[in-house]
Scaffold this motif. Structure first.
Motif, PDB file in Angstrom:
ATOM      1  N   VAL A  55       0.842  -1.206   0.000  1.00  0.00           N
ATOM      2  CA  VAL A  55       0.000   0.000   0.000  1.00  0.00           C
ATOM      3  C   VAL A  55       0.875   1.252   0.000  1.00  0.00           C
ATOM      4  O   VAL A  55       0.606   2.227  -0.711  1.00  0.00           O
ATOM      5  N   ARG A  56       1.938   1.216   0.773  1.00  0.00           N
ATOM      6  CA  ARG A  56       2.869   2.334   0.867  1.00  0.00           C
ATOM      7  C   ARG A  56       3.547   2.600  -0.483  1.00  0.00           C
ATOM      8  O   ARG A  56       3.677   3.750  -0.924  1.00  0.00           O
TER       9      ARG A  56
ATOM     10  N   GLU B  25       0.983   4.173  -2.834  1.00  0.00           N
ATOM     11  CA  GLU B  25       0.717   5.572  -2.504  1.00  0.00           C
ATOM     12  C   GLU B  25       1.902   6.446  -2.915  1.00  0.00           C
ATOM     13  O   GLU B  25       1.729   7.547  -3.451  1.00  0.00           O
TER      14      GLU B  25
ATOM     15  N   SER C 169      -4.485   6.551  -2.421  1.00  0.00           N
ATOM     16  CA  SER C 169      -4.686   5.561  -1.369  1.00  0.00           C
ATOM     17  C   SER C 169      -6.011   4.866  -1.644  1.00  0.00           C
ATOM     18  O   SER C 169      -6.714   5.217  -2.591  1.00  0.00           O
ATOM     19  N   ASP C 170      -6.338   3.873  -0.864  1.00  0.00           N
ATOM     20  CA  ASP C 170      -7.606   3.175  -1.001  1.00  0.00           C
ATOM     21  C   ASP C 170      -7.760   2.564  -2.409  1.00  0.00           C
ATOM     22  O   ASP C 170      -8.755   2.774  -3.098  1.00  0.00           O
TER      23      ASP C 170
END
Lengths: 261, 261
Positions: A71-72, A75, A81-82
């Motif tokens: 996820v990092r 982003e 994000s999401d």
């Protein structure tokens, strides 16, 4: 997650202190798909120290969830994000680590690493693929890259290490997923035409589909709302616009599209 | 693989010298399914030093392919090679490592480990599931276990660490696979009846299926040969025996059972 980690890693300190901060011998790589101009695209990075492109990736902090590391990375590279993100395979062949290349990277930033340097060890990588809204993403290179850009799936260059293989396996996973699960919510604009949806499927599958069969099958899934408006700016026979029925789309994502056993 | 590794690890030297020999912070865990007495079964190990059962697992040698490590675990625990084996998920939550339990294990063999001991670090584990011929497997405990036994899927005890979760995820993967791919070649005897095949599906899915629908769907896949013999020792209306058509079964395993896009 309560713990926060720096979204961007400074290359100098990352390479120097990585051994203290990261889970040893482990990375994540992300195949980030977007859809634009009727083409499926993949986000790639041009390395600074080598004449090659690479998938966006990163390391996992010692107490960080592996998925959180992915996820990092997402982003950091897209500003988003999401995102729809799914782990699909872990690549564990010993020959996949290119120690010569990694040594060159360390030397390119002025380091003279000893044999036991953390970055010169064998790495296992956990592969994730992501589906993102092309128009919302703002591609950003990481500290060891000079560019971050979308590539047409048909024009992917020779990538570093086993990244072509990692990308191919993500694409195969996505193709299989098409039989089981709906796709498009993260890739298409909110309102789209049936030909646009069909083109998305065709670019993932790498083949043409019959227009009438496609429409029948798609409508049969019951995940589309036909809107009371037609596509603007089309000369004649403007096609209807559709949107995804969020509730049914979510249920199909959960339970599968096919009638199972 | 040209390199050979010891199939069995001696627990003393393994725990002492693991830091030199193994890829750090990485393990494999295997969910080994077998089918017997109309029940899907899973092979579990009873730990010596704790009152808990565990999935068979192991570590990955520094230059060993991760998949090879899984093959090695399977062979060590069942005596079988050439097994249907598939990687399905990597478990990377930081909380999954139970350092207290691992310290107790080290202490149980007389060690007094320092904080930095390799076995007390966080571990990521790569999950594989395997389908084996129950009657050919010879369950063997590893050096840190006192028993190795088949458990009915309906009676799985509380397992160590996140092993119940790892098992559950393997079962979900297997259930999804039933919609796409044939199953049974590694689980059933060479000749079997339609009720036996149906029972295999039912035990995986955890629900009853309609007999006539099941038979129609199965025959529709074209992967079965109906033999010119009937089941022996059945009072009346002895059911026909079937075998898998190897060529078509292999093709379906490759390309999927469903008509894709």
């Amino acid at each position: 997650m309560e713990t926060t980690y720096p979204v961007e890693d400074k290359v100098g300190s990352m390479l120097q202190k990585g051994g203290e901060h990261f889970h040893p011998g482990l990375s994540v790589d992300c195949v980030i798909f977007g859809f634009h101009d009727n083409q499926l695209k993949v986000l790639l990075l041009k390395m600074k120290h080598a004449d090659k492109w690479a998938l966006p990736g990163g390391f996992v902090y010692k107490e960080e969830d592996v998925e959180h590391a992915a996820v990092r990375v997402l982003e950091s590279r897209t500003g988003l994000s999401d995102i729809f993100l799914r782990q699909y395979h872990t690549f564990g062949a010993p020959a996949r680590s290119d120690r010569k290349l990694n040594r060159e990277l360390l030397e390119s930033v002025g380091m003279e690493p000893h044999e036991g340097h953390w970055f010169l060890q064998r790495f296992i990588t956990v592969g994730y693929y992501a589906l993102v809204d092309f128009s919302s993403a703002v591609p950003r290179p990481d500290e060891i890259s000079e560019a971050c850009a979308w590539w047409d799936l048909q024009e992917i260059p020779l990538l570093t290490m086993d990244h072509n293989h990692i990308l191919q396996k993500a694409l195969e996973t996505l193709r299989k997923q098409l039989n089981d699960q709906p796709i498009g919510y993260n890739l298409l604009p909110e309102k789209f035409t049936m030909p646009e949806l069909q083109r998305l499927y065709e670019t993932i599958l790498g083949k043409r589909l019959d227009r009438r069969n496609f429409q029948r099958k798609m409508l049969g899934y019951g995940i589309l709302n036909r809107l009371e408006e037609r596509k603007q700016g089309v000369a004649h026979k403007a096609p209807f616009l559709y949107s995804f029925n969020q509730e049914r789309y979510g249920a199909a994502l959960q339970d599968g599209l096919q009638q199972g056993w």
